[in-house]
Scaffold this motif. Structure first.
Motif, PDB file in Angstrom:
ATOM      1  N   ILE A  98       1.905   5.931  -6.501  1.00  0.00           N
ATOM      2  CA  ILE A  98       3.108   6.420  -7.027  1.00  0.00           C
ATOM      3  C   ILE A  98       2.851   4.800  -7.858  1.00  0.00           C
ATOM      4  O   ILE A  98       2.533   4.136  -8.148  1.00  0.00           O
ATOM      5  N   THR A  99       4.532   4.694  -8.510  1.00  0.00           N
ATOM      6  CA  THR A  99       4.370   2.876  -9.504  1.00  0.00           C
ATOM      7  C   THR A  99       4.675   1.851  -9.180  1.00  0.00           C
ATOM      8  O   THR A  99       3.853   1.780  -9.110  1.00  0.00           O
ATOM      9  N   ASP A 100       6.118   2.210  -7.150  1.00  0.00           N
ATOM     10  CA  ASP A 100       5.750   1.231  -7.203  1.00  0.00           C
ATOM     11  C   ASP A 100       6.110   1.707  -5.784  1.00  0.00           C
ATOM     12  O   ASP A 100       6.687   2.462  -5.156  1.00  0.00           O
ATOM     13  N   TYR A 101       6.558   0.096  -5.139  1.00  0.00           N
ATOM     14  CA  TYR A 101       6.525   0.747  -3.266  1.00  0.00           C
ATOM     15  C   TYR A 101       7.616  -0.141  -2.806  1.00  0.00           C
ATOM     16  O   TYR A 101       7.785  -1.424  -2.717  1.00  0.00           O
ATOM     17  N   LEU A 102       8.792   0.342  -1.814  1.00  0.00           N
ATOM     18  CA  LEU A 102       9.978  -1.081  -1.669  1.00  0.00           C
ATOM     19  C   LEU A 102      10.028  -0.131  -0.477  1.00  0.00           C
ATOM     20  O   LEU A 102      10.114   1.140   0.089  1.00  0.00           O
ATOM     21  N   ILE A 103      10.446  -1.611   0.892  1.00  0.00           N
ATOM     22  CA  ILE A 103      10.773  -1.434   1.910  1.00  0.00           C
ATOM     23  C   ILE A 103      12.706  -1.358   2.237  1.00  0.00           C
ATOM     24  O   ILE A 103      13.043  -2.419   1.544  1.00  0.00           O
ATOM     25  N   LYS A 104      13.389  -0.798   2.910  1.00  0.00           N
ATOM     26  CA  LYS A 104      15.077  -0.495   3.160  1.00  0.00           C
ATOM     27  C   LYS A 104      14.347  -1.843   3.993  1.00  0.00           C
ATOM     28  O   LYS A 104      13.830  -1.588   5.225  1.00  0.00           O
TER      29      LYS A 104
END
Length: 523
Positions: A98-104
């Motif tokens: 993946i290009t980036d990873y964000l957490i809600k």
């Protein structure tokens, strides 16, 4: 970045309205969909610049959708968003590239930053690099006039190589021309510095007053590790390796080794294999070799190979230094040589010392001169570095290094001299015994512009610890990016050799060369 098309895939898409309105306010074109099936249909029908993808969705989960997106369009950036902080999910997502990873829960500022990293990364890096170099430009320029020692010139060259590497991926090339001009100016000043000090260096035994030179390398960097608790010490000399090429190699090597020491030393003159490499393996200057081991030395005007006795000279150096270690010497010239070395590298671990000469970069340099296809593949320094890096990545040498990274070894990686891309011709006339090298000439009755500031003349070769073939022999070296050309067929030879990589003369690229100490990460 404005007007970029974004597809947001989330089963709770109604909760994202505030984020979508924020992005539309920043002039992004945002479309949303609540499931993976619809998302894949939309990606097949039209192009998107970025996809935001929820990891946890009913039906097709995010990782499954990601796999299908990569099959449809492997180049589309995907930013995964998830509620989970489980390490396994993170590893699966990263493993899926993946290009980036964000957490809600995610904030609008996080979303905007992620988009900038994807869509404006190159522009932002270019601006930062150009700004950084502009700030450092004046400091480097001032160093030219304040540099009074070899350490100062090593520092200048390191800085220039640092900025050259940083600018390599720049979209805007405007500052690259400024850097190239500064590097040329550095070489002008460096040449004068070498001309003032070289004879003192080669006649001094005191390492405090001069740089480390070719004959010092093995005693100063190899012998001290014999009592370091290693099963074996490897001395690997990659012929013709420039400092910037080492920096291109570094990331590949650093996957498997700690870089314990990154340093540089000065190649002797001429910066040519028969002089510099024989000096390394003998631990002597060329004049000393020719006097003490005349049967191992061939002058420029003599027929036959000039580096056929490195193993013999090495044996004599070990004997003089009372090194009784078990050792081996190998020279890799052909692909089969490299394969045999990699296949049998484990056998070398039975030796205390192993000396390996890897002769590829020099062959690449000569091939670039002689073959238009290689010149097209490497039209400039950046492409030359890239081609060199590609070679190492898939070479038997890399395979051998990977095997050594699991052993208790110390590796000294170095070279004998570098190269410079020559651009400006200078006329010279000599008889048929004059050397053919484009960056230096040795002969009698040489006719050239003796007042030229870009030439360095040694009228008494013995003063520079160099042998002479005739009583009246003179050595003359080019500086900066000049190269010698004879008046006969002048235009033809100038056009043929201009813009080729040559060695033998005085420049930062040829003389200030890497010496690297490595220890394995995986042992």
């Amino acid at each position: 970045m404005a007007n970029a098309k974004i597809l947001w895939v989330d089963d709770e898409v109604e909760l994202l309205k505030a984020h979508i309105m924020f992005l539309k306010g920043k002039e992004f074109d945002v479309e949303s969909v609540s499931n993976g099936v619809d998302a894949l249909e939309m990606i097949q029908e039209q192009a998107y610049d970025v996809v935001f993808l929820d990891e946890q969705m009913p039906g097709m989960d995010g990782l499954t959708v990601l796999g299908e997106i990569q099959r449809i369009n492997p180049n589309i950036p995907v930013i995964m968003i998830t509620k989970s902080e489980e390490e396994q999910i993170m590893e699966d997502a990263l493993g899926a590239q993946i290009t980036d990873y964000l957490i809600k829960p995610v904030k609008p500022s996080q979303i905007l930053l992620a988009l900038k990293k994807v869509l404006e990364n190159k522009r932002l890096i270019t601006e930062r690099v150009n700004s950084g170099y502009q700030q450092d430009f004046r400091n480097i320029a001032m160093q030219f006039f304040e540099a009074n020692s070899h350490e100062d010139w090593m520092d200048i060259y390191r800085k220039l190589m640092f900025w050259e590497g940083k600018m390599e991926e720049n979209v805007d090339k405007s500052m690259e021309e400024v850097l190239n001009h500064q590097l040329a100016e550095a070489n002008t000043n460096f040449g004068r510095f070498v001309a003032r000090n070289y004879l003192d260096w080669v006649n001094s035994r005191d390492l405090v007053d001069r740089p480390l030179l070719s004959p010092d390398i093995i005693p100063q960097t190899v012998f001290p590790h014999l009592d370091g608790g290693y099963d074996s010490v490897f001395f690997i000399l990659v012929d013709c390796l420039r400092f910037d090429q080492w920096k291109a190699f570094e990331a590949l090597v650093a996957e498997h080794f700690y870089v314990d020491r990154e340093d540089a030393y000065f190649s002797i003159l001429p910066t040519a294999t028969q002089y510099a490499r024989n000096a390394i393996f003998s631990g002597m200057m060329p004049l000393e070799i020719s006097q003490r081991y005349a049967n191992y030395w061939k002058n420029d005007d003599e027929e036959g190979g000039k580096n056929l006795h490195e193993a013999d000279l090495l044996a004599q150096q070990l004997k003089r230094n009372r090194i009784n270690a078990k050792y081996s010497y190998h020279k890799v010239i052909t692909p089969d040589d490299g394969k045999n070395l990699a296949d049998n590298i484990h056998n070398l671990l039975n030796n205390d010392l192993n000396f390996i000469v890897y002769n590829f970069i020099d062959l690449l340099s000569h091939s670039r001169t002689e073959m238009n296809i290689i010149k097209e593949l490497a039209p400039n320094e950046a492409a030359y570095r890239s081609l060199s890096r590609s070679w190492l990545e898939y070479s038997p040498l890399m395979k051998a290094l990977q095997q050594l990274s699991k052993k208790n070894v110390k590796i000294i990686l170095t070279t004998d001299h570098g190269t410079i891309r020559v651009k400006k011709p200078v006329r010279i006339i000599g008889d048929r015994t004059t050397t053919t090298n484009l960056r230096y000439k040795q002969g009698k009755n040489l006719n050239y512009d003796e007042k030229a500031k870009y030439l360095f003349t040694i009228r008494k070769p013995e003063d520079a610890m160099l042998p002479k073939t005739r009583v009246s022999s003179t050595y003359v070296f080019t500086m900066e990016d000049y190269f010698f050309a004879y008046p006969n067929n002048y235009n033809y030879y100038v056009n043929y050799f201009r813009d080729t990589f040559q060695h033998g003369g005085i420049s930062l690229e040829e003389q200030v060369i890497p010496i690297i100490e490595l220890s394995p990460k995986n042992r």
